[in-house]
Scaffold this active site. Structure first.
Site, short mmCIF file in Angstrom:
data_model
loop_
_atom_site.label_atom_id
_atom_site.label_comp_id
_atom_site.label_asym_id
_atom_site.label_seq_id
_atom_site.Cartn_x
_atom_site.Cartn_y
_atom_site.Cartn_z
N CYS A 1 66.53 0.08 48.15
CA CYS A 1 65.75 1.20 48.86
C CYS A 1 65.93 2.60 48.23
CB CYS A 1 66.23 1.18 50.44
SG CYS A 1 65.24 0.07 51.36
N HIS B 1 62.08 -8.51 45.03
CA HIS B 1 61.76 -7.90 43.70
C HIS B 1 61.32 -8.96 42.86
CE1 HIS B 1 66.25 -8.85 43.98
NE2 HIS B 1 66.21 -9.38 42.78
P1 5GP Z 1 68.58 -11.09 41.74
O1 5GP Z 1 70.01 -11.28 41.19
O2 5GP Z 1 68.75 -10.33 43.07
O3 5GP Z 1 67.47 -11.71 41.35
O4 5GP Z 1 68.20 -9.62 40.70
C1 5GP Z 1 68.87 -8.30 40.85
C2 5GP Z 1 68.64 -7.55 39.57
O5 5GP Z 1 69.00 -6.39 39.80
C3 5GP Z 1 69.74 -8.24 38.43
O6 5GP Z 1 68.95 -8.90 37.47
C4 5GP Z 1 70.69 -6.88 38.39
O7 5GP Z 1 70.87 -6.76 36.88
C5 5GP Z 1 69.64 -5.76 38.73
N1 5GP Z 1 70.37 -4.45 39.08
C6 5GP Z 1 71.42 -4.65 40.00
N2 5GP Z 1 71.89 -3.05 40.17
C7 5GP Z 1 70.86 -2.51 39.57
C8 5GP Z 1 70.61 -1.10 39.30
O8 5GP Z 1 71.41 -0.18 39.70
N3 5GP Z 1 69.72 -0.53 38.45
C9 5GP Z 1 68.96 -1.59 37.70
N4 5GP Z 1 68.11 -1.01 36.87
N5 5GP Z 1 69.22 -3.04 38.07
C10 5GP Z 1 69.98 -3.54 38.80
ZN ZN Z 2 65.80 -2.20 50.70
#
Ligand code: 5GP
Ligand code: ZN
Length: 112
Positions: free
Chosen positions: A8, A98
Site C-alpha cells: 500500500c 501481487h
Molecule cells: P511473496 O514472497 O509475498 O510472494 O513476494 C514478495 C516479494 O516482494 C518478494 O519477492 C520480495 O523480494 C519483494 N519485496 C519485498 N519488499 C520489497 C520492497 O521494499 N521493494 C521491492 N521492490 N520488492 C520488495
Molecule cells: Zn496493502
C-alpha cells in the site's frame, strides 16, 4: 490503505521502487530481490490480501493480469511465468496481492 502494508505504501509512492508500468488501478515495479533476469511485481493500488480476495473484483483481477501480460511484452519476454504465491506455506510474505512476472531464464517444472 491497510495499516502497515508495505505494498500500500509503495502504491501511494511513499517507498521508492523501480516502476515499470503504472495505470490508475495498478503499479508494476521491479522486485528488490530478483529471482530471474526479469522479475516484476504487479499490484492493484487498493488493498486485497491475496488472489482469493482480488477475485471478488473481476474487473480489477483482469486489470492485474492484463498488466502482467503487458510487462512481459514490454520486457520482450516470449516465455515467462506469472505466479501468485498464496499463503505462508506457498511462500507469500507480503499480504497485499501481487503477481510475480518472471522471465529471461529457463524455468523448471514443477516449481519448487
Ligand atoms: P511473496 O514472497 O509475498 O510472494 O513476494 C514478495 C516479494 O516482494 C518478494 O519477492 C520480495 O523480494 C519483494 N519485496 C519485498 N519488499 C520489497 C520492497 O521494499 N521493494 C521491492 N521492490 N520488492 C520488495
Ligand atoms: Zn496493502
Amino acid at each position: 490503505m491497510a495499516d502497515d502494508c508495505l505494498f500500500c505504501k509503495i502504491a501511494a509512492g511513499e517507498i521508492p521502487v523501480d516502476v515499470v508500468r503504472e495505470t490508475d488501478q495498478t503499479v508494476a515495479f521491479r522486485d528488490i530481490n530478483p529471482q530471474a533476469p526479469t522479475h516484476v511485481l504487479v499490484i492493484p493500488r487498493t488493498h486485497h490480501r491475496d488472489i482469493g480476495e482480488l477475485s471478488r473484483d473481476g474487473a480489477l483481477l483482469t486489470a492485474v493480469l492484463q498488466e502482467a501480460a503487458a510487462v512481459a511484452e514490454l520486457e520482450g519476454l516470449a516465455d515467462y511465468r506469472v505466479v501468485f504465491n498464496t499463503g505462508e506455506g506457498a511462500g507469500q510474505t507480503v499480504f497485499h496481492v501481487h503477481a510475480h512476472v518472471l522471465g529471461g531464464r529457463a524455468m523448471t517444472w514443477p516449481p519448487g
